[in-house]
Write a protein that holds these residues in place. Structure first.
Motif, PDB file in Angstrom:
ATOM      1  N   VAL A   1      37.096  46.240  31.040  1.00 33.43           N
ATOM      2  CA  VAL A   1      36.884  45.368  29.880  1.00 33.43           C
ATOM      3  C   VAL A   1      38.144  45.314  29.020  1.00 33.43           C
ATOM      4  CG1 VAL A   1      35.568  45.108  27.751  1.00 33.43           C
ATOM      5  CG2 VAL A   1      34.396  45.691  29.861  1.00 33.43           C
ATOM      6  N   ALA A   2      38.826  46.468  28.876  1.00 34.08           N
ATOM      7  CA  ALA A   2      40.081  46.488  28.106  1.00 34.08           C
ATOM      8  C   ALA A   2      41.139  45.615  28.779  1.00 34.08           C
ATOM      9  CB  ALA A   2      40.581  47.929  27.971  1.00 34.08           C
ATOM     10  N   GLU A   3      41.224  45.690  30.107  1.00 33.07           N
ATOM     11  CA  GLU A   3      42.179  44.849  30.835  1.00 33.07           C
ATOM     12  C   GLU A   3      41.834  43.372  30.666  1.00 33.07           C
ATOM     13  OE1 GLU A   3      44.953  45.244  32.494  1.00 33.07           O
ATOM     14  OE2 GLU A   3      45.056  47.394  32.195  1.00 33.07           O
ATOM     15  N   ALA A   4      40.541  43.048  30.706  1.00 31.14           N
ATOM     16  CA  ALA A   4      40.122  41.649  30.560  1.00 31.14           C
ATOM     17  C   ALA A   4      40.501  41.107  29.181  1.00 31.14           C
ATOM     18  CB  ALA A   4      38.612  41.532  30.776  1.00 31.14           C
ATOM     19  N   LYS A   5      40.375  41.946  28.141  1.00 24.10           N
ATOM     20  CA  LYS A   5      40.760  41.510  26.793  1.00 24.10           C
ATOM     21  C   LYS A   5      42.267  41.292  26.687  1.00 24.10           C
ATOM     22  CE  LYS A   5      36.888  43.597  24.305  1.00 24.10           C
ATOM     23  NZ  LYS A   5      36.474  44.630  23.315  1.00 24.10           N
ATOM     24  N   LYS A   6      43.045  42.183  27.324  1.00 21.48           N
ATOM     25  CA  LYS A   6      44.496  42.004  27.322  1.00 21.48           C
ATOM     26  C   LYS A   6      44.898  40.738  28.064  1.00 21.48           C
ATOM     27  CE  LYS A   6      45.546  46.939  26.962  1.00 21.48           C
ATOM     28  NZ  LYS A   6      46.071  48.135  27.663  1.00 21.48           N
ATOM     29  N   ILE A   7      44.187  40.443  29.158  1.00 22.25           N
ATOM     30  CA  ILE A   7      44.472  39.222  29.918  1.00 22.25           C
ATOM     31  C   ILE A   7      44.187  37.986  29.060  1.00 22.25           C
ATOM     32  CG2 ILE A   7      43.650  37.818  31.862  1.00 22.25           C
ATOM     33  CD1 ILE A   7      43.231  40.495  33.363  1.00 22.25           C
ATOM     34  N   GLU A   8      43.076  37.999  28.339  1.00 19.06           N
ATOM     35  CA  GLU A   8      42.747  36.862  27.477  1.00 19.06           C
ATOM     36  C   GLU A   8      43.787  36.690  26.376  1.00 19.06           C
ATOM     37  OE1 GLU A   8      40.395  34.550  27.772  1.00 19.06           O
ATOM     38  OE2 GLU A   8      39.866  35.456  29.693  1.00 19.06           O
ATOM     39  N   ARG A   9      44.258  37.813  25.825  1.00 21.75           N
ATOM     40  CA  ARG A   9      45.276  37.723  24.777  1.00 21.75           C
ATOM     41  C   ARG A   9      46.595  37.179  25.317  1.00 21.75           C
ATOM     42  NH1 ARG A   9      44.898  42.521  23.101  1.00 21.75           N
ATOM     43  NH2 ARG A   9      46.786  43.452  23.965  1.00 21.75           N
ATOM     44  N   LEU A  10      46.979  37.631  26.525  1.00 23.81           N
ATOM     45  CA  LEU A  10      48.216  37.121  27.136  1.00 23.81           C
ATOM     46  C   LEU A  10      48.093  35.641  27.487  1.00 23.81           C
ATOM     47  CD1 LEU A  10      49.424  39.961  29.520  1.00 23.81           C
ATOM     48  CD2 LEU A  10      50.723  38.921  27.687  1.00 23.81           C
TER      49      LEU A  10
ATOM     50  N   ARG B   1      48.114  42.446  35.567  1.00 25.33           N
ATOM     51  CA  ARG B   1      46.884  42.812  34.867  1.00 25.33           C
ATOM     52  C   ARG B   1      45.668  42.141  35.511  1.00 25.33           C
ATOM     53  NH1 ARG B   1      47.507  45.865  30.625  1.00 25.33           N
ATOM     54  NH2 ARG B   1      49.467  45.923  29.456  1.00 25.33           N
ATOM     55  N   ILE B   2      45.817  40.895  35.940  1.00 28.69           N
ATOM     56  CA  ILE B   2      44.711  40.202  36.605  1.00 28.69           C
ATOM     57  C   ILE B   2      44.352  40.914  37.903  1.00 28.69           C
ATOM     58  CG2 ILE B   2      44.066  38.062  37.789  1.00 28.69           C
ATOM     59  CD1 ILE B   2      45.694  36.552  35.669  1.00 28.69           C
ATOM     60  N   ASP B   3      45.383  41.326  38.667  1.00 28.88           N
ATOM     61  CA  ASP B   3      45.149  42.040  39.926  1.00 28.88           C
ATOM     62  C   ASP B   3      44.488  43.391  39.675  1.00 28.88           C
ATOM     63  OD1 ASP B   3      45.423  42.289  42.777  1.00 28.88           O
ATOM     64  OD2 ASP B   3      47.011  43.742  42.409  1.00 28.88           O
ATOM     65  N   ARG B   4      44.918  44.093  38.626  1.00 25.59           N
ATOM     66  CA  ARG B   4      44.333  45.395  38.293  1.00 25.59           C
ATOM     67  C   ARG B   4      42.872  45.247  37.867  1.00 25.59           C
ATOM     68  NH1 ARG B   4      47.508  46.887  34.095  1.00 25.59           N
ATOM     69  NH2 ARG B   4      49.208  47.303  35.539  1.00 25.59           N
ATOM     70  N   GLU B   5      42.570  44.188  37.104  1.00 31.17           N
ATOM     71  CA  GLU B   5      41.193  43.968  36.658  1.00 31.17           C
ATOM     72  C   GLU B   5      40.274  43.676  37.845  1.00 31.17           C
ATOM     73  OE1 GLU B   5      37.693  41.821  35.323  1.00 31.17           O
ATOM     74  OE2 GLU B   5      39.356  40.884  36.385  1.00 31.17           O
ATOM     75  N   LYS B   6      40.773  42.931  38.835  1.00 30.36           N
ATOM     76  CA  LYS B   6      39.978  42.643  40.030  1.00 30.36           C
ATOM     77  C   LYS B   6      39.699  43.922  40.820  1.00 30.36           C
ATOM     78  CE  LYS B   6      41.430  37.843  40.750  1.00 30.36           C
ATOM     79  NZ  LYS B   6      42.203  36.920  41.622  1.00 30.36           N
ATOM     80  N   LYS B   7      40.709  44.790  40.952  1.00 28.73           N
ATOM     81  CA  LYS B   7      40.530  46.045  41.686  1.00 28.73           C
ATOM     82  C   LYS B   7      39.501  46.939  40.997  1.00 28.73           C
ATOM     83  CE  LYS B   7      45.126  46.253  43.814  1.00 28.73           C
ATOM     84  NZ  LYS B   7      46.425  46.967  43.849  1.00 28.73           N
ATOM     85  N   MET B   8      39.560  47.018  39.655  1.00 21.37           N
ATOM     86  CA  MET B   8      38.586  47.835  38.921  1.00 21.37           C
ATOM     87  C   MET B   8      37.180  47.288  39.073  1.00 21.37           C
ATOM     88  SD  MET B   8      40.498  48.872  35.390  1.00 21.37           S
ATOM     89  CE  MET B   8      41.904  49.992  35.400  1.00 21.37           C
TER      90      MET B   8
ATOM     91  N   THR C   1      33.853  45.851  52.469  1.00 19.28           N
ATOM     92  CA  THR C   1      35.237  45.523  52.810  1.00 19.28           C
ATOM     93  C   THR C   1      36.161  46.067  51.739  1.00 19.28           C
ATOM     94  OG1 THR C   1      35.099  43.389  51.681  1.00 19.28           O
ATOM     95  CG2 THR C   1      34.550  43.425  54.026  1.00 19.28           C
ATOM     96  N   GLN C   2      37.457  45.823  51.922  1.00 17.69           N
ATOM     97  CA  GLN C   2      38.442  46.322  50.976  1.00 17.69           C
ATOM     98  C   GLN C   2      38.341  45.612  49.633  1.00 17.69           C
ATOM     99  OE1 GLN C   2      42.310  46.476  52.687  1.00 17.69           O
ATOM    100  NE2 GLN C   2      43.341  47.072  50.818  1.00 17.69           N
ATOM    101  N   ASN C   3      37.869  44.358  49.647  1.00 11.24           N
ATOM    102  CA  ASN C   3      37.835  43.555  48.426  1.00 11.24           C
ATOM    103  C   ASN C   3      36.423  43.275  47.919  1.00 11.24           C
ATOM    104  OD1 ASN C   3      40.686  43.242  48.500  1.00 11.24           O
ATOM    105  ND2 ASN C   3      40.472  41.605  49.992  1.00 11.24           N
ATOM    106  N   ALA C   4      35.412  43.885  48.541  1.00 10.95           N
ATOM    107  CA  ALA C   4      34.031  43.629  48.117  1.00 10.95           C
ATOM    108  C   ALA C   4      33.144  44.793  48.521  1.00 10.95           C
ATOM    109  CB  ALA C   4      33.500  42.335  48.731  1.00 10.95           C
TER     110      ALA C   4
END
Length: 254
Positions: free
Chosen positions: A111-120, A206-213, A239-242
């Motif tokens: 959630v913190a990463e998502a907020k930073k992404i929205e701010r960026l 940050r977008i990639d990190r948020e997806k991994k989390m 799978t690796q992504n789901a």
């Protein structure tokens, strides 16, 4: 004597269960406790019969062939299913995080990463990304002579130095009345472009990190749901992504 008269079965009132209300008559008779008891006993009897038949079929022939006999291998004296090299269920990083971190902590960080992404995204308006203009501006003229004599700066009514800009391109009247805010020389403009590209790289990371989390939290939640004793069927492999998808049997509520 009066207490004995009250205790007599013949004098007691026969209490009946309520019938179906008038506005629900179209639904048929209202099920009573005895009806439910018969239906529940019949259901459990059938389930026990199926379980006994299933166990009997499994134990009928101990030398029966299964396809897993050829799709498994012996590891330290224990049979383990073979996995294809292409199917990587989890990366080492995901395993490490899932062993050490709790789902609440991972969700908080996501959630913190998502907020930073929205701010960026609010700060970076995706203008002039990598200096490649995706849109085209076509000008129409009446003759070939006008095409040869066509001057873009004169047509746009701006300075020749600002013609290459996709945004923030003031007219000559604006330049006469107001001063240019921000960087004006080429060196400063290049430095600002470098900083902008760096911000875009940070945004992508940050977008990639948020997806991994998000994937890690989904896998942890799936493992928690699997602790339930309800019957389940795997619909889709992990799978690796789901995360893996399971279909749980609907549980009858009493």
């Amino acid at each position: 004597m009066s207490s004995f008269r009250k205790a007599l079965k013949s004098r007691q009132k026969n209490h009946h269960e309520r019938s179906q209300p008038g506005f629900r008559k179209h639904l048929g008779l209202l099920e009573k406790k005895k009806d439910y008891k018969l239906r529940a006993d019949d259901y459990h009897k059938k389930q026990n019969t199926l379980a006994a038949l299933r166990k009997k079929a499994l134990e009928k022939n101990p030398d029966e062939f299964y396809f897993k006999m050829i799709s498994s291998k012996l590891q330290d004296g224990v049979h383990a299913a073979k996995k294809l090299k292409e199917e990587v269920e989890m990366t080492e990083e995901q395993k490490k995080v899932m062993r050490t971190q709790d789902i609440k902590y991972i969700e908080m960080k996501r959630v913190a990463e998502a907020k930073k992404i929205e701010r960026l995204k609010g700060e970076l308006h995706l203008l002039d990304v990598d200096s490649k203009r995706k849109n085209k501006h076509t000008f129409f003229v009446d003759s070939k002579k006008e095409v040869q004599e066509f001057d873009l700066a004169t047509h746009l009514n701006t300075a020749p130095e600002l013609v290459d800009r996709v945004y923030n391109r003031p007219t000559l009247e604006t330049l006469e009345t107001k001063s240019i805010q921000g960087a004006a020389d080429r060196r400063s403009v290049k430095n600002m472009a470098k900083q902008r590209n760096l911000q875009y790289k940070i945004l992508c990371q940050r977008i990639d990190r948020e997806k991994k989390m998000f994937v890690i939290s989904q896998k942890i939640q799936t493992r928690k749901d699997l602790q339930d004793k309800t019957k389940k069927v795997k619909v889709k492999k992990e799978t690796q992504n789901a995360a893996a998808i399971y279909k749980f049997e609907a549980k009858r509520k009493r």
